[in-house]
Design an enzyme around this catalytic site. Structure first.
Site, PDB file in Angstrom:
ATOM      1  N   GLY A  58       0.822  -1.202   0.000  1.00 41.29           N
ATOM      2  CA  GLY A  58       0.000   0.000   0.000  1.00 41.29           C
ATOM      3  C   GLY A  58       0.855   1.251   0.000  1.00 41.29           C
ATOM      4  N   CYS A  85       5.211  -6.244   1.666  1.00 43.88           N
ATOM      5  CA  CYS A  85       5.562  -4.823   1.654  1.00 43.88           C
ATOM      6  C   CYS A  85       4.894  -4.088   2.822  1.00 43.88           C
ATOM      7  CB  CYS A  85       5.232  -4.201   0.302  1.00 43.88           C
ATOM      8  SG  CYS A  85       6.038  -2.594   0.027  1.00 43.88           S
ATOM      9  N   TYR A  86       3.890  -3.224   2.564  1.00 47.49           N
ATOM     10  CA  TYR A  86       3.207  -2.561   3.677  1.00 47.49           C
ATOM     11  C   TYR A  86       2.618  -3.581   4.644  1.00 47.49           C
ATOM     12  CZ  TYR A  86       0.227   0.565   6.355  1.00 47.49           C
ATOM     13  OH  TYR A  86      -0.358   1.253   7.399  1.00 47.49           O
ATOM     14  N   HIS A 180       7.752  -7.742  -3.658  1.00 46.69           N
ATOM     15  CA  HIS A 180       6.435  -8.075  -4.205  1.00 46.69           C
ATOM     16  C   HIS A 180       6.500  -9.375  -5.010  1.00 46.69           C
ATOM     17  CE1 HIS A 180       4.151  -4.324  -3.324  1.00 46.69           C
ATOM     18  NE2 HIS A 180       5.381  -3.824  -3.239  1.00 46.69           N
ATOM     19  N   GLU A 182       4.036 -10.940  -6.223  1.00 48.17           N
ATOM     20  CA  GLU A 182       2.912 -11.021  -7.156  1.00 48.17           C
ATOM     21  C   GLU A 182       3.247 -10.498  -8.541  1.00 48.17           C
ATOM     22  OE1 GLU A 182       2.069  -7.151  -4.803  1.00 48.17           O
ATOM     23  OE2 GLU A 182       3.215  -9.006  -4.610  1.00 48.17           O
ATOM     24  N   ASP A 238     -17.222 -10.412 -22.159  1.00 42.07           N
ATOM     25  CA  ASP A 238     -17.913 -10.587 -20.881  1.00 42.07           C
ATOM     26  C   ASP A 238     -19.394 -10.891 -21.070  1.00 42.07           C
ATOM     27  OD1 ASP A 238     -15.473 -10.043 -19.731  1.00 42.07           O
ATOM     28  OD2 ASP A 238     -15.922  -7.935 -19.368  1.00 42.07           O
ATOM     29  N   LYS A 379     -10.590 -11.539 -15.775  1.00 41.23           N
ATOM     30  CA  LYS A 379     -10.768 -11.589 -17.231  1.00 41.23           C
ATOM     31  C   LYS A 379     -10.216 -12.877 -17.821  1.00 41.23           C
ATOM     32  CE  LYS A 379     -12.051  -9.170 -20.934  1.00 41.23           C
ATOM     33  NZ  LYS A 379     -13.314  -8.432 -21.056  1.00 41.23           N
TER      34      LYS A 379
END
Length: 530
Positions: A58, A85-86, A180, A182, A238, A379
């Protein structure tokens, strides 16, 4: 019942990537704002499916007063917790450690030394130093850092600038990393998150789209009962996948309304009708409203005004058709999970990037209940689901297309003549991208680009064709490559491909005599021109 991972969002712009990486590991995960109540946490965990919690990064500083904190009940659940991280700094501060403002910030690539042979890192490294130290190539983005670990924690990783780049309390299964995992820049990030959810949290790989169909069909049937459902079918991914899924569940109780506003791609209206009406047996009402839309767009040049007109007229046409379906009690929409996350915001102290809204904003006067069967899916999962439902691969993996269609790819005033020219030029561009294979990757250039299209420019240029002078319109070609559409690079298409596209457009589309290629990145440009 799926095992699940709860992700608490502290405002990072890449929090969604955590959920996507976890789901890529075959484990269901959900993102919620960090400031959910202890009651929410207790209810979320009471069915016994919760296996672990991940605390995101964050933009705030844990040192400041009144900054985001982890709900204390998270540390009392008895499940593993991973702080990123945060999330690491908040964990340290709340469990008795100390955080300081770093003298040297770390943004970008870093090499982290793994220490302590913890369960999270054991056997995972990018390379080993001559001294035998396992090293990880990671992506850092922080100013503050932990300088004293909480009681019970041991050192798990370090860098020269950040002596405590990772820490672990393995008795309670609390882990934290300053980098990170991710993002794709952290090369072992997928392995690290996979290790956490599978081996430390004990989650099974039971989340996949073919199996999800049966669950979703059951849920739709229970929700809808014997009522009828209407869906605004745009031809996009979608709404198309939502239509196929709902039809699988309730058959003729679904009616799709396909509004053709005259600004679709070449042959798209017929393609939608063939796929859904003929091949899948879905009831589709096609409304040819091109004249109505063009009439209201006449003389309008402002991009935002064009969008509002197209949205307004879509609502009017859709509402008129919906009113003819007497037993309709439900309005189905193709809302997907990123829309839900963005609508929820980042908590009271977060930095919200944007709010979600459905194109056109269907009015409450429809008096219909909302059915959103894709609201749990990202998605890429929607695309996988579409293939599993039997939709054509080429349709499911098409590039994004804006709701206002060619209306925002025709600069200035929208005219039927311009739309016809642009449709044909765009079709040639896409056809050649599909037909041209890159020898290095063995993929065609449509697959190698994230979005590609032609733009009609409201200017004329002088040209020569045969022995005569021409004075005709110009189109620009746009092709970009991106991971997240937040930033994008212009695609370095082969010159031979661009030359062939230009030659075909100028020779085959009477009224265009010049083709240019857009080499702007995002930022500073946007992907679409309007």
């Amino acid at each position: 019942m799926h095992s699940k991972i709860l992700i608490l969002d502290f405002g990072s712009q890449v929090t969604q990537l955590i959920a996507r990486r976890v789901r890529d590991s075959g484990v269901f995960s959900e993102v919620h704002p960090y400031d959910v109540s202890d009651e929410f946490i207790a209810n979320y965990a009471k069915d016994g499916a919760l296996r672990g919690v991940i605390l995101s990064g964050g933009p705030n500083s844990v040192i400041d007063d009144d900054t985001p904190r982890v709900p204390q009940s998270v540390f009392e659940l008895g499940v593993p917790v991973l702080g990123i991280c945060y999330g690491m700094q908040a964990m340290a501060a709340q469990l008795g450690g100390e955080v300081e403002n770093g003298k040297l910030r770390e943004f970008g690539y870093a090499e982290v030394r793994a220490r302590g042979h913890t369960a999270l890192f054991n056997g995972i490294s990018d390379f080993v130093t001559p001294e035998g130290h396992g090293m990880l190539k990671v992506w850092m983005s922080h100013g503050d850092k932990v300088n004293v670990m909480p009681p019970g924690f041991k050192l798990m990783a370090s860098t020269d600038n950040c002596p405590i780049a990772g820490m672990a309390d393995e008795e309670r299964k609390f882990y934290a990393v300053q980098f990170h995992p991710e993002v794709t820049h952290t090369e072992q990030g997928k392995a690290i998150l996979g290790r956490f959810v599978h081996e430390i949290c004990g989650c099974k790989s039971d989340w996949n789209m073919p199996d999800y169909i049966a669950e979703a069909v059951t849920a739709i049937r229970e929700q809808v009962g014997s009522d009828d459902v209407i869906l605004g079918l745009s031809g996009g991914v979608d709404s198309s996948v939502a239509a196929a899924l709902i039809h699988r569940a309730i058959g003729d109780q679904l009616t799709c309304v396909f509004v053709d506003h005259g600004l679709l791609r070449l042959g798209e209206g017929d393609m939608v009708m063939d796929m859904f009406g003929k091949n899948l047996g879905v009831k589709v009402i096609r409304v040819d409203a091109g004249g109505q839309f063009m009439g209201h767009l006449a003389g309008v040049t402002d991009p935002e005004a064009k969008r509002k007109i197209i949205g307004r007229e879509f609502v009017e046409v859709f509402q008129l058709e919906a009113g003819k379906i007497e037993n309709a009690k439900w309005l189905a929409q193709g809302t997907i999970y990123p829309d839900v996350i963005e609508s929820a915001g980042k908590g009271k102290k977060g930095h919200t990037i944007k709010s979600h809204h459905n194109v056109g904003g269907l009015p409450e006067t429809l008096n219909l209940k909302l059915l959103e069967p894709l609201r749990e899916l990202f998605k890429d999962e929607v695309r996988e689901l579409g293939v599993a439902l039997g939709l054509p691969h080429d349709m499911v993996y098409r590039h994004p297309f804006p709701g206002p269609g060619l209306g925002v790819r025709i600069l200035g005033e929208v005219k039927r003549e311009f739309a016809d020219l642009l449709r044909r030029a765009d079709a040639i561009f896409i056809e050649e991208l599909r037909n041209t294979v890159d020898i290095n990757s063995s993929k065609n250039w449509y697959e190698l680009t994230s979005q590609a299209f032609a733009v009609f420019l409201p200017v004329k240029s002088v040209g020569v064709m045969g022995d005569g002078r021409t004075y005709e319109y110009v189109v620009a070609l746009r092709a970009v490559q991106t991971q997240d559409f937040m930033t994008a690079h212009w695609a370095h298409l082969p010159h031979e491909l661009l030359g062939k596209v230009s030659n075909r457009i100028i020779n085959e589309v009477r009224g265009i005599n010049r083709v240019v290629y857009d080499i702007s990145g995002k930022p500073p440009a946007t992907i679409e021109w309007e």
